[in-house]
Structure formats: structure tokens, C-alpha cells
Design an enzyme around this catalytic site. Structure first.
Site, PDB file in Angstrom:
ATOM      1  N   GLU A 163      -8.526  -3.827  -5.315  1.00  0.00           N
ATOM      2  CA  GLU A 163      -7.861  -3.009  -6.336  1.00  0.00           C
ATOM      3  C   GLU A 163      -8.766  -2.812  -7.542  1.00  0.00           C
ATOM      4  O   GLU A 163      -8.701  -3.582  -8.507  1.00  0.00           O
ATOM      5  CB  GLU A 163      -6.537  -3.654  -6.786  1.00  0.00           C
ATOM      6  CG  GLU A 163      -5.406  -3.539  -5.787  1.00  0.00           C
ATOM      7  CD  GLU A 163      -4.108  -4.134  -6.321  1.00  0.00           C
ATOM      8  OE1 GLU A 163      -4.156  -4.836  -7.360  1.00  0.00           O
ATOM      9  OE2 GLU A 163      -3.053  -3.900  -5.707  1.00  0.00           O
TER      10      GLU A 163
ATOM     11  N   GLU B 244      -1.624  -3.118   1.078  1.00  0.00           N
ATOM     12  CA  GLU B 244      -0.774  -4.017   0.298  1.00  0.00           C
ATOM     13  C   GLU B 244       0.417  -3.253  -0.253  1.00  0.00           C
ATOM     14  O   GLU B 244       0.258  -2.183  -0.832  1.00  0.00           O
ATOM     15  CB  GLU B 244      -1.585  -4.627  -0.853  1.00  0.00           C
ATOM     16  CG  GLU B 244      -0.837  -5.661  -1.676  1.00  0.00           C
ATOM     17  CD  GLU B 244      -1.726  -6.235  -2.780  1.00  0.00           C
ATOM     18  OE1 GLU B 244      -2.891  -6.582  -2.493  1.00  0.00           O
ATOM     19  OE2 GLU B 244      -1.266  -6.320  -3.927  1.00  0.00           O
TER      20      GLU B 244
END
Length: 456
Positions: free
Chosen positions: A295, A382
Site C-alpha cells: 500500500e 486485501e
């Protein structure tokens, strides 16, 4: 890490068939259809579709039924649920109560046990709980990519890797060794440096998830930056990842090797060395999927993130020319539309989109649609039915999560749900006391029943 004619059958055989029917009387302003969308023996996922069969609009609907002793509903979405003993009442929410002539809406629920509805009513009118025609599946709101089907159907037996073999990117989706579209579904580990027990590293647990949850892929979220993670203890972190890789090979499932970092540009050389080494030793396997940056924060795609990916992908491709590489995108892997404007050159590259359904909704899916129209292949490595913090408040937003599940299915987007660990967060899949070796039917926590139902 931020991580609705009601059809049913009193016979379990009808339940296992996947869909049965209960038809409303003409006096009812609406008809309803019930179907079983997932069944795992000890429970099932049901869906009820309410249809206005009159020539005038209706402004509300209410469906009621009883379940036999030993059967209960644990979660529901897209309706207000009121429970009194074994009697269940479902009524519309604010946005799905008004139905024009011929219009429909649906709600869903998770059931513990195999019993089916009895004493059914719709809008106060008694209806039959037996007989009828199975419902048809409504078309997705977003058309899937137009990839032609393979000439030979893919096999349905064996492990996931035996069935699908070497994966590749085909257009905006993933295909198997025969060119058939594949949607992998699985779970992610906790940050490996912070997991409460080695659930993700246990082979018995992995095979149990494969056989009981229909898990096809596991993500090894190797923390990089925090204390105790890769940069400070590389030997331990590497051993954890390699254990998960080797277990995945034994179990015949796919494994995502995830560089679980937020500021990976600060340790590019370490990432290059890590992925280059693992690619040389494991790149020949069809099981492995590389995720080079979990991320990224709000960094420039062209100035920071893309150059990093280019360097790491180059190191991987020096030893592994064909396994899929998943690339993180700006703003905690949300701005896939930005990446679509200047994609990384290469083959078998996919892009990461992360969501948490209490925080992210249609506007983020619109970014995904933009990226797909531009030709990008997405992988949701995710997600959670929670707030973006992983669900510190314990709240689950299942209606929006179902919208995401429908969107991913329509677009053939693979996913791994966050996270395989014990704790109070909504996204912790397990409750205290869950054994490391699997057998977790009585230990599901938070959004886990929803996640497991959508893997099966």
C-alpha cells in the site's frame, strides 16, 4: 491494512440442490423467491428477492418466516432484521422499499444449521413454503470482460494448482493454463511480524482451509518497516514467507508473496534483493504470485511508485519470466485509475485495489471501472467488511461488502480477505481459542462467516 414468489423447501435435499421456491398468493402485493447461494453442510447463505408483481408501485415490503429449532440466522444485509425466538422478520431499508411495477430487490443472510423457512408471509399474507420454480440469477450491474470461453472446460477435481496450473494475465483478468478465466479467492495473513500465532505458516491449517473453505490462494503479508519486521529481522521474516510458500506447494494452492510496506521507496534495494533471490529459487513454480508493494501512501505514481515497480519487476523477470506480479497503487492502493494512465511496461502484470466496505463504496469501484476500461487487470489483495482501520470498533458493513463481492465477481477480480488472526477487530477471522492447525467452524469471528461463505 486499513486496513429477495419466497422459495424454500422443507427437505434438506432441496436445500443442497441450491435453490427451491415458495410462491405468494395473488392477494399479496409482492412475490418473493428464496435461493441458497452457498451451502457448506453445517450452514448456508440464503438470498430472498422481492418482486412487485402489481401494476402500481409499492412503498414497502416485509417478509416473515420461522426457522426450526437448531437453525438460526447469524448475519443479514440489505434488510432490517428483527428476531423473536425462531421467528424472523425482514423489512426494507430506506433505499430499497419503493418498487415500481415489476421491479425487484434482494436481501441476504447467513444461516447456522440446515433448517429452512416455515410459516411464511409476505406483507402480512400467508404464502406456501413449498413448490415453485428455482429463481434465475440476475445479471451483474457491470458486464464482465469479453474473454472467449475455452474450447475445453477446466477440470473440477484436484487441488487449485492442479486445476489451473500456470496463471497468466489475459486482457483485464486472469486465465489458467487452458485460457479459461479464473477468480482466485482466499485470505491474507496478518502482518507476519505481528500475528498472535503462526496460523498462516501451518500446513494443516492451510489444507483445512483449502478443503473446508475452498481457499485457493493465501497471501503472506510480510511486514517490512516496523520493529521486528523484515528490515530489522530479515532471517525470521524470510523463514516465515518460505514456510508459507513451501506449504502452498504441498497443499496445491497459490501464494502471494507480499512486501507489506507503505514507504517501500525508502528500501528499494532491499526489495530488489529480496524478490530477485526468491524469484531465482521459487520462480519456476506455478504457485507463486509476487506483490511488490502492499500500500503506497500518497506518493506520485510516475515519480516514485512506478520507478520502484520497474526496478523490482526487472529483478523478478531476470529469473521468473511468467509468474504474475501485482503492483501497489497510490493512496493505500486505491488510485488504480492513476496507474492506468501510465502503466508499467511488461507482461503478466496486475494492479492492487484495496477496500474496506464501511469506508469505501461506489466511488472507489468507479476508479476500478476506469482502470479496467483502460485495460488494467486488477487483483484485490486485501479487503474487509469494516472501516479502513480493519474494524477497531467491531462493526461490519455487509450490504456494501456484498456490492463489492458482486462487482469483483462480475469483473472476474481475484481477492484475498484480511486477515488470518485472532483479535477483536472486525477483520480478524478467528476468535480466541482457535487452534493453529485449523478446524475453525466454531471459531469464526467478525466478518469471517461472510468471507467464508463467499469463498465456497
Amino acid at each position: 491494512m486499513r486496513t429477495l414468489r419466497l422459495v424454500t423447501s422443507l427437505a434438506v435435499a432441496g436445500l443442497l440442490a441450491g435453490a427451491v421456491a415458495m410462491i405468494a398468493t395473488p392477494a399479496s402485493a409482492a412475490t418473493v423467491v428464496f435461493s441458497v447461494t452457498n451451502n457448506w453442510g453445517s450452514g448456508y447463505q440464503g438470498q430472498v428477492t422481492v418482486t412487485n408483481d402489481t401494476s402500481a408501485p409499492i412503498s414497502s415490503w416485509r417478509v416473515e418466516f420461522d426457522l426450526p429449532a437448531g437453525t438460526s440466522i447469524s448475519q443479514s444485509w440489505n434488510a432490517q432484521q428483527v428476531t423473536s425466538g425462531n421467528h424472523y422478520t425482514f423489512s426494507n431499508v430506506s433505499w430499497n422499499g419503493t418498487l415500481g411495477a415489476g421491479a425487484s430487490t434482494s436481501f441476504g443472510f447467513l444461516v447456522n444449521g440446515s433448517g429452512t423457512p416455515v410459516n411464511c408471509t409476505v406483507n402480512g399474507n400467508s404464502v406456501s413454503c413449498t413448490g415453485g420454480t428455482p429463481p434465475t440469477t440476475r445479471p451483474p450491474t457491470t458486464a464482465p470482460p469479453t474473454t472467449p470461453p475455452p474450447s475445453t472446460p477446466p477440470p473440477t477435481t484436484g487441488t487449485p494448482v492442479q486445476r489451473y496450473g500456470q496463471l497468466r494475465v489475459c486482457g483485464t483478468t486472469m486465465c489458467d493454463k487452458n485460457g479459461a478465466r479464473v477468480q482466485l479467492r482466499g485470505v491474507s495473513s496478518m502482518w507476519l511480524n505481528w500475528e498472535t500465532a503462526p496460523y498462516a505458516e501451518n500446513l494443516s491449517a492451510l489444507t483445512w482451509m483449502r478443503d473446508n473453505w475452498n481457499l485457493q490462494v493465501i497471501r503472506a503479508a510480510m511486514g517490512v518497516e516496523p520493529a521486528g519486521a523484515y528490515l530489522s529481522d530479515p532471517g525470521k521474516a524470510r523463514a516465515q514467507v518460505e514456510t508459507i510458500i513451501n506449504n502452498a506447494v504441498t497443499a496445491g494452492v497459490y501464494v502471494i508473496v507480499d512486501w507489506h510496506a507503505h514507504e517501500a521507496q525508502n528500501n528499494q534495494s532491499q526489495a530488489v534483493a529480496f524478490f530477485g533471490d526468491l524469484a531465482r529459487r521459487y520462480g519456476h513454480l506455478p504457485n507463486v504470485i509476487w506483490e511488490t508493494w502492499n500500500e503506497p501512501l500518497q506518493f506520485s505514481w510516475t515519480g516514485v511508485i512506478k520507478p520502484y515497480h520497474q526496478a523490482v519487476v526487472s529483478a523478478i523477470r531476470a529469473a521468473d519470466p511468467d509468474n504474475i506480479v501485482v503492483l501497489g497503487t497510490p493512496t493505500w492502493s486505491q488510485d488504480v485509475d492513476v496507474a492506468a494512465a501510465s502503466p508499467v511496461s511488461g507482461t503478466n502484470l496486475m494492479y492492487t485495489l484495496h477496500f474496506y466496505s464501511c469506508t469505501h463504496g461506489a466511488s472507489l469501484r468507479a476508479k476500478g471501472d476506469t482502470a479496467i476500461r483502460a485495460g488494467l487487470a486488477l487483483f484485490v489483495t486485501e479487503w474487509g467488511a469494516s472501516n479502513a482501520d480493519g474494524g477497531l470498533d467491531g462493526r461490519a458493513c455487509l450490504p456494501e461488502a456484498q456490492s463489492w463481492i458482486d462487482w469483483m465477481k462480475a469483473n472476474n477480480i481475484s481477492w484475498t480477505a484480511w486477515k488470518l488472526d485472532v483479535g477483536t477487530d472486525t477483520t480478524n477471522l478467528l476468535s480466541p481459542g482457535a487452534p493453529v492447525t485449523g478446524g475453525w467452524n466454531n471459531y469464526l469471528h467478525g466478518h469471517a462467516p461472510f468471507v467464508v461463505a463467499n469463498m465456497r
